[in-house]
Design an enzyme around this catalytic site. Structure first.
Site, PDB file in Angstrom:
ATOM      1  N   TYR A  10     -18.217  12.928 -13.616  1.00  0.00           N
ATOM      2  CA  TYR A  10     -18.247  14.175 -14.239  1.00  0.00           C
ATOM      3  C   TYR A  10     -16.869  14.247 -14.966  1.00  0.00           C
ATOM      4  O   TYR A  10     -16.892  14.795 -16.007  1.00  0.00           O
ATOM      5  CB  TYR A  10     -18.339  15.330 -13.385  1.00  0.00           C
ATOM      6  CG  TYR A  10     -19.612  15.378 -12.642  1.00  0.00           C
ATOM      7  CD1 TYR A  10     -20.982  15.442 -13.395  1.00  0.00           C
ATOM      8  CD2 TYR A  10     -19.707  15.429 -11.197  1.00  0.00           C
ATOM      9  CE1 TYR A  10     -22.242  15.491 -12.791  1.00  0.00           C
ATOM     10  CE2 TYR A  10     -20.891  15.466 -10.672  1.00  0.00           C
ATOM     11  CZ  TYR A  10     -22.243  15.607 -11.272  1.00  0.00           C
ATOM     12  OH  TYR A  10     -23.317  15.403 -10.711  1.00  0.00           O
ATOM     13  N   ARG A  46       0.846  -1.217   0.120  1.00  0.00           N
ATOM     14  CA  ARG A  46      -0.065   0.089  -0.070  1.00  0.00           C
ATOM     15  C   ARG A  46       0.743   1.428   0.110  1.00  0.00           C
ATOM     16  O   ARG A  46       0.856   2.249  -1.088  1.00  0.00           O
ATOM     17  CB  ARG A  46      -0.898  -0.016   1.093  1.00  0.00           C
ATOM     18  CG  ARG A  46      -1.876   1.031   1.193  1.00  0.00           C
ATOM     19  CD  ARG A  46      -3.042   1.183   2.367  1.00  0.00           C
ATOM     20  NE  ARG A  46      -3.589  -0.161   2.788  1.00  0.00           N
ATOM     21  CZ  ARG A  46      -4.237  -0.517   3.695  1.00  0.00           C
ATOM     22  NH1 ARG A  46      -4.563   0.483   4.509  1.00  0.00           N
ATOM     23  NH2 ARG A  46      -4.771  -1.761   3.944  1.00  0.00           N
ATOM     24  N   HIS A  84      -7.907  -3.857  -7.503  1.00  0.00           N
ATOM     25  CA  HIS A  84      -7.745  -3.255  -6.446  1.00  0.00           C
ATOM     26  C   HIS A  84      -9.003  -3.348  -5.543  1.00  0.00           C
ATOM     27  O   HIS A  84      -9.823  -2.362  -5.384  1.00  0.00           O
ATOM     28  CB  HIS A  84      -7.466  -1.667  -6.664  1.00  0.00           C
ATOM     29  CG  HIS A  84      -6.501  -0.936  -5.445  1.00  0.00           C
ATOM     30  ND1 HIS A  84      -5.406  -1.035  -4.936  1.00  0.00           N
ATOM     31  CD2 HIS A  84      -7.138   0.158  -4.727  1.00  0.00           C
ATOM     32  CE1 HIS A  84      -5.104  -0.428  -4.114  1.00  0.00           C
ATOM     33  NE2 HIS A  84      -5.961   0.433  -3.677  1.00  0.00           N
TER      34      HIS A  84
END
Length: 861
Positions: free
Chosen positions: A122, A32, A78
């Site tokens: 968006y 990570r 993931h």
């Protein structure tokens, strides 16, 4: 309650907590928070790139919705929150976060003010062109793959990147028990350093630092001091101080500090809000208004100052209290073979080169395998269709076979083919059986054999493999390399600046109003003597260039003020400007008090040269006739806020300061027309904190108006000027040598017609003189126009003054003989009013009282 068949095993809770926490911490460290040293990527960034690679959203394809990309990465590789993937992808698209962004975002991807990006439904994204180099050769078995979280797909463990990503983009991450914070660097510099390492594996870190000078942050700014950079490169840990890039300007009638670049990772909006709070709380004084004028063209924050504020002082307060100065703590920790290690500059380069070497080897092996497979098939083609008889025989076998399997076996037996070759023959289209196609097959086979030979040579030849690494890096540099954005201010640290800054010759110019700049000497030597001249410096109304001297970057300038303070600037710290630039006000460069005024400039050599500073002295004179001589050694330790050079008592002020070598002669003049001449040896050397001794004895209504230091008695003459416009040049020898502290002799007969004496200068025929009237008119005359006359004469009228006008000051225009330029430096572009002065020579006055009073008093005040 224990159920039947169950068995309880007692465990020590401390051991269980240790074991579980270690497992958790290793998971965070490896999977990570920390990047791999080879490709510089954390797992989430690698998965974003691979997910986009799988979706085919390359730089030459259309944008794809961010939500689609995030969903693909989440579903395949993931198994974490969608925000973790989207936030990572957003940062990869921000050109103020990454030095070389890897994602091309369309839509609102946030701002330097900390504005959040639009929701992923968006925005759209695709890969940047530079990411092609990160993913290059991924399909050629160059890196290992591993199963994804549910073993349904494969994902790469590392990228076969051609970009030294860990160096050029840096990274930051907090793991368990450790953290990483790696600075970004310039791609061109990084490539040069890696190539230098490949050429010489024993290269030192200092030698690598000649190529990769310092971190290069995406937001630009200035690295203040070099010690932190050196530590980071050598040890992997260091504190790099970053400053905003600022310049001074005038907006209306106010001074302003203009910020055009801010330190890396500083939130601009928060910085401005915090500064406003400090101004309100009066922690920072002198700021009238703060405006953010940033737009799509670039960053611009304006700090408009109050009328009495000194820009340099305000700027230092901003550096001290706000994020205009921050530090970046470098901590180079990355995964090496799955284990976290702290790395210096050479370690990072070494691991990247090793990775690239492995990629080259594996890519070559893959291409060789594919080439041999193709050559094998082409050999089969040539066996079967190489001659007409063989072709007819093959066609006959195929036609008379009961099924494809029988045809394949018949071909294998008849032509001694492999299973693969026989299948390829069966898969041939009929068009390939023409004679022309056969020629193409032979040509392809010849090319493949050459390619096999080339690939085998690469695998057998290690120097060639490293040359390929260099060639590919240089190609990357040519495609994506750019100029560094972050400047380096070496003077901020304790590093020997002489090691970094070349000791080049420059020309220093200071105007009468105190505007200073340095210009390369080469700019003054472009035009030889006798040229037609070119435009000189731009100055303000009634201003002119007064002091021009050649210097070198390593020398110092000392500034002495009316209140007796001394300030320093290294020559290279003086802003550079062209010949036509007006320069920067000295008050903006040093921390001078608002009500103080610079009275003297001294250029010195290296103040670290003990022999030089002990040999030279600084001689100062005050309005009350006090003279002080101090070794230059006392001024050899520069301080930012200056030091006291001489104690100035009430109703007194410093008039001038000069550098002497121990054999000079001193002359001091007073407003009542007296002048004294004595050897420098008559003034004993005192410490910097002393007040000095009497230089000339004066009556109650008299005061000193200036001092000159004479080094060439034969060629220098003494010029004195009175406030009503009278002046004269006299040979130095006309003033007899006396002891220090006497009353001196008459140098100009002071009458109501002449007015008080206002200036004394030592001049030669080659000097120019500027006369500044109280009405603002400035007139220039050459000293060669003024003849040398006796001491006991009244002199000549230098200029015609209008009614009630007087001379305010005179200035000798110093031009260093080393500055080889006859370009009208003081005549064009100076915006001063000039009159046609007449030689209004008045008859010499009758011999005046020549009684020379002299007291051989050597007592200190």
């Amino acid at each position: 309650m224990q159920k039947e068949g169950e068995r309880l095993i007692p465990i020590n809770i401390v051991d269980e907590m240790k074991s579980s926490y270690i497992d958790y911490s290793m998971s965070v460290i490896v999977s990570r928070a920390l990047p791999d040293v080879r490709d510089g990527l954390k797992p989430v960034h690698r998965r974003v790139l691979y997910g986009m690679y799988g979706l085919g959203v390359f730089s030459n394809r259309k944008y794809l919705k961010s939500a689609r990309i995030v969903g693909d990465v989440l579903g395949k590789y993931h198994p974490h929150g969608d925000s973790s993937v989207y936030d990572a992808m957003v940062r990869m698209a921000q050109d103020w976060s990454l030095r070389y962004p890897q994602v091309d975002g369309q839509g609102n991807f946030g701002s330097m003010d900390g504005d959040p990006p639009a929701a992923m439904r968006y925005t759209e994204a695709r890969l940047k062109k530079i990411s092609d180099e990160v993913l290059s050769d991924l399909d050629k078995e160059t890196v290992d793959f591993q199963n994804n979280f549910d073993d349904s797909l494969q994902e790469p463990t590392v990228m076969p990147t051609k970009i030294p990503n860990l160096l050029v983009n840096g990274t930051s991450g907090i793991a368990v028990g450790m953290a990483t914070n790696m600075a970004p660097h310039n791609l061109s510099e990084s490539v040069d350093a890696i190539c230098a390492y490949i050429d010489n594996k024993e290269i030192t870190i200092d030698e690598l630092m000649q190529h990769i000078i310092a971190p290069d942050f995406p937001t630009g700014g200035i690295i203040y001091g070099y010690d932190g950079v050196r530590d980071a490169f050598h040890t992997g840990r260091g504190r790099v101080v970053l400053r905003a890039k600022v310049n001074f300007d005038e907006i209306g009638n106010r001074n302003a500090i203009i910020v055009t670049e801010i330190p890396y990772q500083v939130n601009k909006a928060e910085m401005i809000a915090r500064t406003a709070e400090l101004v309100k709380d009066e922690k920072i004084t002198g700021i009238h208004e703060i405006r953010d004028e940033s737009d799509r063209k670039g960053l611009r924050v304006v700090y408009e100052l109050k009328n009495d504020a000194i820009p340099n002082v305000v700027l230092n307060l901003l550096y001290k209290y706000t994020a205009l100065q921050t530090s970046f703590s470098v901590n180079n920790i990355a995964l090496v073979h799955g284990r976290p290690e702290q790395l210096n500059l050479k370690d990072i380069i070494h691991h990247f080169v090793e990775h690239r070497h492995e990629v080259i080897v594996r890519r070559t092996q893959f291409e060789l395998k594919k080439a041999k497979e193709r050559a094998h098939i082409l050999e089969g083609f040539m066996k079967v269709i190489g001659t007409q008889d063989a072709l007819d025989r093959a066609i006959s076998i195929i036609r008379h076979s009961a099924n494809p399997q029988a045809a394949k076996e018949g071909l294998i037996e008849a032509f001694e083919l492999s299973d693969i070759q026989a299948q390829a023959i069966l898969d041939l289209r009929l068009a390939r059986l023409t004679g022309m196609e056969l020629d193409k097959i032979r040509d392809e086979y010849d090319a493949i054999m050459k390619e096999i030979e080339n690939l085998e040579d690469i695998l057998a030849n290690e120097p060639r493999r490293f040359q390929i690494i260099k060639d590919e890096l240089i190609e990357v540099k040519e495609k994506y390399g750019d100029e560094r954005r972050t400047e380096i201010d070496y003077s901020g640290g304790e590093m020997s600046i002489e090691d970094i800054i070349p000791n080049e010759s420059v020309v220093l110019t200071i105007s009468h109003a105190g505007y200073i700049k340095r210009t390369s000497l080469s700019e003054y030597k472009i035009q030889s003597r006798g040229g037609v001249g070119n435009k000189a410096a731009t100055t303000r109304d009634s201003d002119f260039l007064e002091y021009i001297v050649s210097a070198t970057n390593h020398q110092y300038m000392l500034f002495f003020t009316e209140k007796g303070r001394c300030y320093w600037l290294r020559v290279f710290e003086i802003p550079e400007g062209s010949k036509t630039a007006k320069g920067r006000a000295v008050q903006n460069l040093i921390n001078i008090e608002p009500d103080d005024k610079i009275k003297a400039y001294i250029r010195t050599n290296n103040l670290k040269d003990s022999e030089y500073v002990n040999q030279m002295s600084v001689v100062m004179v005050t309005k009350n006739g006090t003279i002080k001589k101090t070794s230059l050694e006392a001024y050899s330790r520069p301080r930012v806020n200056g030091v006291n050079a001489i104690e100035i008592r009430d109703n007194d002020q410093l008039l001038g300061a000069y550098l002497t070598n121990g054999t000079s002669q001193i002359m001091i003049a007073t407003k009542n027309g007296k002048c004294i001449r004595f050897p420098e040896e008559k003034v004993r050397e005192v410490g910097r904190g002393s007040i000095g001794v009497r230089g000339i004895a004066m009556e109650d209504n008299d005061e000193a108006i200036g001092m000159i230091v004479v080094n060439d008695v034969e060629n220098e003459t003494v010029l004195v000027v009175s406030e009503k416009g009278y002046g004269k040049r006299t040979a130095v020898e006309d003033y007899r040598i006396t002891n220090r502290g006497g009353k001196g002799v008459i140098t100009l007969n002071i009458t109501e017609k002449t007015g008080n004496l206002i200036a004394i200068q030592n001049v030669t025929d080659e000097d120019g003189l500027m006369i500044i009237n109280k009405s603002g008119v400035a007139i220039r005359m050459g000293m060669d126009e003024m003849r040398v006359m006796g001491r006991n004469t009244q002199g000549v009228k230098l200029i015609n003054l209008k009614k009630n006008d007087e001379i305010a000051a005179i200035a000798k225009v110093e031009m260093d003989k080393d500055v080889e330029d006859d370009s009208g430096e003081f005549e064009e572009g100076t915006d001063i009013v000039t009159d046609n002065q007449e030689d209004d020579t008045t008859p010499q006055a009758e011999n005046e009282n020549t009684a020379e009073e002299n007291e051989n008093s050597d007592s200190e005040e």
